[in-house]
Enzyme design. Sequence first.
Site, PDB file in Angstrom:
ATOM      1  N   ASP A 193      22.143  35.812  26.844  1.00 26.69           N
ATOM      2  CA  ASP A 193      21.503  36.830  27.510  1.00 26.69           C
ATOM      3  C   ASP A 193      20.135  37.098  26.823  1.00 26.69           C
ATOM      4  O   ASP A 193      20.217  37.057  25.434  1.00 26.69           O
ATOM      5  CB  ASP A 193      22.256  38.015  27.470  1.00 26.69           C
ATOM      6  CG  ASP A 193      21.767  39.478  28.220  1.00 26.69           C
ATOM      7  OD1 ASP A 193      22.001  39.349  29.392  1.00 26.69           O
ATOM      8  OD2 ASP A 193      20.948  39.906  27.404  1.00 26.69           O
ATOM      9  N   ASN A 215       9.769  43.427  31.433  1.00 29.04           N
ATOM     10  CA  ASN A 215       9.622  43.875  32.655  1.00 29.04           C
ATOM     11  C   ASN A 215       8.774  45.116  32.799  1.00 29.04           C
ATOM     12  O   ASN A 215       7.882  45.391  33.506  1.00 29.04           O
ATOM     13  CB  ASN A 215      10.888  44.257  33.393  1.00 29.04           C
ATOM     14  CG  ASN A 215      11.549  43.145  33.965  1.00 29.04           C
ATOM     15  OD1 ASN A 215      10.917  41.902  34.416  1.00 29.04           O
ATOM     16  ND2 ASN A 215      12.712  42.894  34.125  1.00 29.04           N
ATOM     17  N   HIS A 269       7.433  42.763  36.681  1.00 28.67           N
ATOM     18  CA  HIS A 269       8.499  41.758  37.171  1.00 28.67           C
ATOM     19  C   HIS A 269       7.915  40.410  37.073  1.00 28.67           C
ATOM     20  O   HIS A 269       8.517  39.517  37.127  1.00 28.67           O
ATOM     21  CB  HIS A 269       9.092  42.271  38.420  1.00 28.67           C
ATOM     22  CG  HIS A 269      10.126  43.360  38.226  1.00 28.67           C
ATOM     23  ND1 HIS A 269      10.912  43.450  37.733  1.00 28.67           N
ATOM     24  CD2 HIS A 269       9.639  44.946  38.650  1.00 28.67           C
ATOM     25  CE1 HIS A 269      11.867  44.474  37.540  1.00 28.67           C
ATOM     26  NE2 HIS A 269      10.782  45.445  38.188  1.00 28.67           N
ATOM     27  N   ASP A 294       9.587  37.262  35.667  1.00 29.41           N
ATOM     28  CA  ASP A 294      10.131  35.982  36.237  1.00 29.41           C
ATOM     29  C   ASP A 294       9.415  34.827  35.562  1.00 29.41           C
ATOM     30  O   ASP A 294      10.111  33.781  35.487  1.00 29.41           O
ATOM     31  CB  ASP A 294       9.360  35.951  37.489  1.00 29.41           C
ATOM     32  CG  ASP A 294      10.155  36.975  38.584  1.00 29.41           C
ATOM     33  OD1 ASP A 294      11.217  37.320  38.267  1.00 29.41           O
ATOM     34  OD2 ASP A 294       9.746  37.116  39.898  1.00 29.41           O
ATOM     35  N   GLU A 348      19.168  38.457  33.771  1.00 30.53           N
ATOM     36  CA  GLU A 348      18.541  37.357  32.347  1.00 30.53           C
ATOM     37  C   GLU A 348      19.692  36.798  31.825  1.00 30.53           C
ATOM     38  O   GLU A 348      19.545  36.663  30.663  1.00 30.53           O
ATOM     39  CB  GLU A 348      17.637  38.563  31.301  1.00 30.53           C
ATOM     40  CG  GLU A 348      18.729  39.693  30.915  1.00 30.53           C
ATOM     41  CD  GLU A 348      18.845  40.918  31.510  1.00 30.53           C
ATOM     42  OE1 GLU A 348      19.094  42.012  30.727  1.00 30.53           O
ATOM     43  OE2 GLU A 348      18.778  40.829  32.621  1.00 30.53           O
TER      44      GLU A 348
END
Length: 298
Positions: free
Chosen positions: A177, A185, A190, A194, A220
Amino acid sequence: MTRKTLPDMSTDADTLLSQDASPSAAHGNACLVVIRGARLGTRVPLDNAQITIGRDSSCDFQISERNVSRTHCRITRHSEAFWLEDLGSTNRTMLNGNAVEQAPLSDGDQVRVGSTVLKFIGPGNIEADYHLELHENAVRDALTGLYNRRQLIGVLEHEIRKRRGRIGQPLALALLDIDHFKQINDELGHLGGDSALRQLTAVLSDHVRPRNILARIGGEEFALLMPETELEDARQHLDRIREAVADYSFEIEGQRRRLTISIGVVAWVPEMQGTSDFLRAADEFLYRAKRTGRNRIC
């Protein structure tokens, strides 16, 4: 019924079967496609001399149904011809609705094994590429190109079935993670998030062993399945991955950022009831890594 004669052919070649088709599969190769059953959409390449289908984990294509025999049937290849042969199954092998002992396969034929129906796509049929694309879309994460959660669960179930009642076949599972991903973010949007996920995928993929399976299973969160890997070996390998991520300079929306990952890893033990127990145990160790400071393995 009349028994047909199967062409002579060698069967001592290594039987290799990719249960999940690769995007680089050759155009127009013959294959089976599951059109009804639990493994709907799965594409079974027929590139090798012989494959077996049945309930046993030793089969090239496993169908885990009670009404499927341990070794139910097989398909053999002779030049461009493919033959279906029943292996004395209890509930018979059906070809286009009829029980068969041996029979040649023609393009479009449907083979029923238990309640699973597989369609034979002959060599040169462009429909094979269509089914390959459908299958890839179903099992891949659109952003990273990695396997998705659904596909990981299917692979996990297959690996666990292979190990039931057997000793000496280690299996390790890690959950990875990104630490403080919400900040990416929030600060960079976003699209920035990405971009970070795609770059992380590249770093992870560069360090994952060929026999291991990497998947994106949440926003994530990633999973790494490591067959035939003892827990301590897995931990050492994962620590090298953790260091590689920490050392990498991510370029996100014109900014250079450092990211770290937390990892929880666990080994399969027979006391676990199934995939849920396996995933839950790995998740507990991941939570411990997060709680005790991040950028570490527990």
